[in-house]
Scaffold this motif. Structure first.
Motif, PDB file in Angstrom:
ATOM      1  N   PHE A  86       0.858  -1.191   0.000  1.00  0.00           N
ATOM      2  CA  PHE A  86       0.000   0.000   0.000  1.00  0.00           C
ATOM      3  C   PHE A  86       0.887   1.230   0.000  1.00  0.00           C
ATOM      4  CE2 PHE A  86      -2.112   3.292   2.691  1.00  0.00           C
ATOM      5  CZ  PHE A  86      -3.139   3.624   1.817  1.00  0.00           C
ATOM      6  N   VAL A  87       0.571   2.205  -0.859  1.00  0.00           N
ATOM      7  CA  VAL A  87       1.357   3.440  -0.938  1.00  0.00           C
ATOM      8  C   VAL A  87       0.427   4.632  -0.799  1.00  0.00           C
ATOM      9  CG1 VAL A  87       3.172   2.414  -2.344  1.00  0.00           C
ATOM     10  CG2 VAL A  87       1.271   3.539  -3.466  1.00  0.00           C
ATOM     11  N   SER A  88       0.884   5.633  -0.081  1.00  0.00           N
ATOM     12  CA  SER A  88       0.083   6.820   0.174  1.00  0.00           C
ATOM     13  C   SER A  88       1.012   7.994   0.446  1.00  0.00           C
ATOM     14  CB  SER A  88      -0.828   6.587   1.386  1.00  0.00           C
ATOM     15  OG  SER A  88      -1.511   7.766   1.753  1.00  0.00           O
ATOM     16  N   THR A  89       0.548   9.176   0.127  1.00  0.00           N
ATOM     17  CA  THR A  89       1.297  10.369   0.516  1.00  0.00           C
ATOM     18  C   THR A  89       1.042  10.719   1.980  1.00  0.00           C
ATOM     19  OG1 THR A  89      -0.495  11.817  -0.232  1.00  0.00           O
ATOM     20  CG2 THR A  89       1.244  11.308  -1.820  1.00  0.00           C
ATOM     21  N   GLU A 113       8.192   2.157  -4.030  1.00  0.00           N
ATOM     22  CA  GLU A 113       7.132   3.151  -4.246  1.00  0.00           C
ATOM     23  C   GLU A 113       7.767   4.484  -4.588  1.00  0.00           C
ATOM     24  OE1 GLU A 113       5.714   4.882  -0.157  1.00  0.00           O
ATOM     25  OE2 GLU A 113       5.892   2.695   0.035  1.00  0.00           O
ATOM     26  N   ARG A 114       6.938   5.369  -5.138  1.00  0.00           N
ATOM     27  CA  ARG A 114       7.436   6.690  -5.511  1.00  0.00           C
ATOM     28  C   ARG A 114       6.281   7.680  -5.486  1.00  0.00           C
ATOM     29  NH1 ARG A 114      11.976   8.076  -8.963  1.00  0.00           N
ATOM     30  NH2 ARG A 114      11.728  10.089  -9.997  1.00  0.00           N
ATOM     31  N   LEU A 115       6.549   8.878  -5.021  1.00  0.00           N
ATOM     32  CA  LEU A 115       5.618   9.993  -5.135  1.00  0.00           C
ATOM     33  C   LEU A 115       5.896  10.676  -6.463  1.00  0.00           C
ATOM     34  CD1 LEU A 115       3.490  11.904  -3.955  1.00  0.00           C
ATOM     35  CD2 LEU A 115       5.338  13.111  -2.778  1.00  0.00           C
ATOM     36  N   LEU A 116       4.894  10.702  -7.343  1.00  0.00           N
ATOM     37  CA  LEU A 116       5.092  11.198  -8.697  1.00  0.00           C
ATOM     38  C   LEU A 116       5.103  12.721  -8.754  1.00  0.00           C
ATOM     39  CD1 LEU A 116       2.779   8.787 -10.721  1.00  0.00           C
ATOM     40  CD2 LEU A 116       5.272   8.710 -10.563  1.00  0.00           C
ATOM     41  N   ALA A 117       5.917  13.240  -9.646  1.00  0.00           N
ATOM     42  CA  ALA A 117       5.916  14.669  -9.948  1.00  0.00           C
ATOM     43  C   ALA A 117       4.671  14.999 -10.775  1.00  0.00           C
ATOM     44  CB  ALA A 117       7.175  15.041 -10.715  1.00  0.00           C
ATOM     45  N   PRO A 118       4.122  16.225 -10.564  1.00  0.00           N
ATOM     46  CA  PRO A 118       4.497  17.241  -9.582  1.00  0.00           C
ATOM     47  C   PRO A 118       4.038  16.842  -8.177  1.00  0.00           C
ATOM     48  CG  PRO A 118       2.534  17.942 -10.757  1.00  0.00           C
ATOM     49  CD  PRO A 118       2.970  16.661 -11.398  1.00  0.00           C
ATOM     50  N   LEU A 119       4.875  17.107  -7.212  1.00  0.00           N
ATOM     51  CA  LEU A 119       4.609  16.619  -5.860  1.00  0.00           C
ATOM     52  C   LEU A 119       3.355  17.226  -5.252  1.00  0.00           C
ATOM     53  CD1 LEU A 119       8.243  16.566  -4.427  1.00  0.00           C
ATOM     54  CD2 LEU A 119       6.986  14.767  -5.630  1.00  0.00           C
ATOM     55  N   THR A 120       2.909  18.348  -5.772  1.00  0.00           N
ATOM     56  CA  THR A 120       1.702  18.990  -5.238  1.00  0.00           C
ATOM     57  C   THR A 120       0.421  18.245  -5.600  1.00  0.00           C
ATOM     58  OG1 THR A 120       1.681  20.401  -7.208  1.00  0.00           O
ATOM     59  CG2 THR A 120       2.723  21.297  -5.219  1.00  0.00           C
ATOM     60  N   ASP A 121       0.509  17.231  -6.488  1.00  0.00           N
ATOM     61  CA  ASP A 121      -0.698  16.523  -6.913  1.00  0.00           C
ATOM     62  C   ASP A 121      -0.948  15.254  -6.102  1.00  0.00           C
ATOM     63  OD1 ASP A 121      -2.934  16.484  -8.693  1.00  0.00           O
ATOM     64  OD2 ASP A 121      -2.017  14.798  -9.738  1.00  0.00           O
ATOM     65  N   TYR A 122      -0.013  14.874  -5.257  1.00  0.00           N
ATOM     66  CA  TYR A 122      -0.219  13.761  -4.323  1.00  0.00           C
ATOM     67  C   TYR A 122      -0.578  12.453  -5.034  1.00  0.00           C
ATOM     68  CZ  TYR A 122      -0.550  17.897  -1.390  1.00  0.00           C
ATOM     69  OH  TYR A 122      -0.302  19.116  -0.793  1.00  0.00           O
ATOM     70  N   ASP A 149      -9.268  19.066 -18.080  1.00  0.00           N
ATOM     71  CA  ASP A 149      -8.906  20.239 -18.877  1.00  0.00           C
ATOM     72  C   ASP A 149      -7.441  20.152 -19.319  1.00  0.00           C
ATOM     73  OD1 ASP A 149      -7.559  20.663 -16.501  1.00  0.00           O
ATOM     74  OD2 ASP A 149      -8.718  22.422 -15.914  1.00  0.00           O
ATOM     75  N   GLU A 150      -6.968  21.228 -19.960  1.00  0.00           N
ATOM     76  CA  GLU A 150      -5.600  21.246 -20.483  1.00  0.00           C
ATOM     77  C   GLU A 150      -4.568  21.119 -19.368  1.00  0.00           C
ATOM     78  OE1 GLU A 150      -2.681  24.166 -23.122  1.00  0.00           O
ATOM     79  OE2 GLU A 150      -4.853  24.512 -23.103  1.00  0.00           O
ATOM     80  N   ARG A 151      -4.855  21.719 -18.228  1.00  0.00           N
ATOM     81  CA  ARG A 151      -3.919  21.613 -17.109  1.00  0.00           C
ATOM     82  C   ARG A 151      -3.786  20.164 -16.643  1.00  0.00           C
ATOM     83  NH1 ARG A 151      -4.671  24.008 -10.978  1.00  0.00           N
ATOM     84  NH2 ARG A 151      -2.638  23.303 -10.183  1.00  0.00           N
ATOM     85  N   GLY A 152      -4.908  19.457 -16.585  1.00  0.00           N
ATOM     86  CA  GLY A 152      -4.866  18.049 -16.208  1.00  0.00           C
ATOM     87  C   GLY A 152      -4.041  17.234 -17.183  1.00  0.00           C
ATOM     88  N   SER A 153      -4.162  17.537 -18.470  1.00  0.00           N
ATOM     89  CA  SER A 153      -3.387  16.831 -19.484  1.00  0.00           C
ATOM     90  C   SER A 153      -1.898  17.044 -19.279  1.00  0.00           C
ATOM     91  CB  SER A 153      -3.815  17.304 -20.875  1.00  0.00           C
ATOM     92  OG  SER A 153      -3.097  16.630 -21.874  1.00  0.00           O
ATOM     93  N   ARG A 154      -1.501  18.283 -18.979  1.00  0.00           N
ATOM     94  CA  ARG A 154      -0.083  18.574 -18.746  1.00  0.00           C
ATOM     95  C   ARG A 154       0.427  17.835 -17.506  1.00  0.00           C
ATOM     96  NH1 ARG A 154      -1.668  23.961 -19.781  1.00  0.00           N
ATOM     97  NH2 ARG A 154      -1.476  24.430 -17.547  1.00  0.00           N
ATOM     98  N   ILE A 155      -0.379  17.809 -16.465  1.00  0.00           N
ATOM     99  CA  ILE A 155       0.029  17.136 -15.235  1.00  0.00           C
ATOM    100  C   ILE A 155       0.199  15.633 -15.476  1.00  0.00           C
ATOM    101  CG2 ILE A 155      -0.698  16.488 -12.902  1.00  0.00           C
ATOM    102  CD1 ILE A 155      -2.045  19.226 -12.686  1.00  0.00           C
ATOM    103  N   ARG A 156      -0.741  15.031 -16.187  1.00  0.00           N
ATOM    104  CA  ARG A 156      -0.631  13.600 -16.469  1.00  0.00           C
ATOM    105  C   ARG A 156       0.603  13.292 -17.307  1.00  0.00           C
ATOM    106  NH1 ARG A 156      -6.196  14.179 -16.511  1.00  0.00           N
ATOM    107  NH2 ARG A 156      -6.250  14.636 -18.728  1.00  0.00           N
ATOM    108  N   ALA A 157       0.910  14.143 -18.280  1.00  0.00           N
ATOM    109  CA  ALA A 157       2.111  13.925 -19.091  1.00  0.00           C
ATOM    110  C   ALA A 157       3.362  13.969 -18.224  1.00  0.00           C
ATOM    111  CB  ALA A 157       2.188  14.971 -20.198  1.00  0.00           C
ATOM    112  N   GLU A 158       3.400  14.884 -17.253  1.00  0.00           N
ATOM    113  CA  GLU A 158       4.535  14.956 -16.336  1.00  0.00           C
ATOM    114  C   GLU A 158       4.593  13.713 -15.446  1.00  0.00           C
ATOM    115  OE1 GLU A 158       6.450  17.989 -12.947  1.00  0.00           O
ATOM    116  OE2 GLU A 158       4.636  18.551 -14.052  1.00  0.00           O
ATOM    117  N   GLN A 159       3.435  13.257 -15.015  1.00  0.00           N
ATOM    118  CA  GLN A 159       3.395  12.052 -14.179  1.00  0.00           C
ATOM    119  C   GLN A 159       3.837  10.818 -14.958  1.00  0.00           C
ATOM    120  OE1 GLN A 159      -0.684  12.445 -12.946  1.00  0.00           O
ATOM    121  NE2 GLN A 159      -0.157  13.609 -11.100  1.00  0.00           N
ATOM    122  N   VAL A 160       3.449  10.718 -16.213  1.00  0.00           N
ATOM    123  CA  VAL A 160       3.874   9.598 -17.050  1.00  0.00           C
ATOM    124  C   VAL A 160       5.388   9.609 -17.218  1.00  0.00           C
ATOM    125  CG1 VAL A 160       3.851   8.718 -19.419  1.00  0.00           C
ATOM    126  CG2 VAL A 160       1.705   9.256 -18.267  1.00  0.00           C
TER     127      VAL A 160
END
Length: 271
Positions: A86-89, A113-122, A149-160
């Motif tokens: 189990f992993v959690s922030t 385990e890893r906390l994905l970037a950006p770290l503010t998205d938990y 939205d577009e911001r979500g798309s950018r965040i997911r690309a960074e997480q990937v």
């Protein structure tokens, strides 16, 4: 006399080679919808299905623990007889923790385990390397940003991108499987870096079907079909043989296992 001659003739026939056994593994990914909508009843429905399937690994998202609710992954793992990660922030020791989990019935060779970037998205990723009949396999479970939205798309690309970096540093030479709720269609630009390296198990099996109408979002809760829960596999080391949806029917009038459907797939080790 005729019987003797027949027996001699049959004995002279060349023996048929045994049918080759496909070596591989099965996986499930499922968003639990944490403890909403009568979790004590839902967990029994989920448990029965998983007991029947006996998958080698299970990726769970929206796993919660809090006062009066035992960690959902721990509860399922204990009743299945599985190991779990189990992993959690949320730090250990906190009364309420929320995250992702991996369960397996196979011996665990390594975990991380890893906390994905950006770290503010938990957002997190869990990793288990498991032994499947002598073959090590890396299994990763994650849950990406939910914004449409577009911001979500950018965040997911960074997480990937961060997810792929983590995989590169932890997978070694063993095959890789990545499962979870990606909050994006398989052909979305957010997942392009992932798709360039890994195959979509459901899409590979159902390549001739109209996939645009397939949804892993429960149509009881969501109007438009959207297949956002995926199991990706390393195509040079694994082959997708079967894939189907789970929990896509109500277990009682107006009652569902989750607001998502699950995905089950069977993978074969490539020759």
């Amino acid at each position: 006399m005729l019987g003797v001659l027949l027996a001699v003739a049959l004995a002279a026939l060349p023996a048929r080679a045994a049918e080759p056994v496909e070596q591989g593994m099965s996986l499930v990914t499922f968003n639990l919808h944490h403890d909403r909508e009568d979790w004590p009843q839902r967990r029994q429905v989920i448990l029965r299905e998983l007991q029947a399937l006996q998958p080698d690994a299970i990726a769970l998202q929206e796993v919660i623990q809090k006062p009066h609710v035992r960690n959902q992954a721990a509860w399922l793992a204990r009743r299945l007889g599985y190991d779990y990660q189990f992993v959690s922030t949320d730090p250990p020791g906190r009364l309420k923790r929320y995250g992702n989990a991996l369960l397996t019935r196979r011996p665990v060779l390594a975990r991380g385990e890893r906390l994905l970037a950006p770290l503010t998205d938990y957002r997190t990723v869990a990793h288990l390397r498991i032994d499947v009949e002598g073959q090590p396999v890396n299994v990763y479970a994650t849950h990406l940003n939910e914004r449409s939205d577009e911001r979500g798309s950018r965040i997911r690309a960074e997480q990937v991108a961060d997810l792929l970096t983590f995989i590169a540093t932890t997978s070694g030479d063993a095959p890789v499987v990545i499962a979870g709720d990606f909050n994006a269609l398989v052909d979305a630009s957010d997942l392009s870096a992932l798709r360039q390296r890994y195959g979509d198990s459901y899409g590979s099996v159902h390549v001739n079907n109209e996939l645009a109408q397939i949804s892993t979002l429960n149509r009881h809760y969501y109007d438009a079909p959207s297949r956002i829960d995926h199991i990706f596999f390393q195509q040079d080391k694994l082959l997708a043989r079967e894939a189907r949806l789970l929990f896509d029917q109500p277990y009682a009038e107006g009652r569902w296992a989750s607001d998502h459907y699950g995905v089950w797939t069977r993978l074969q080790f490539a020759p």
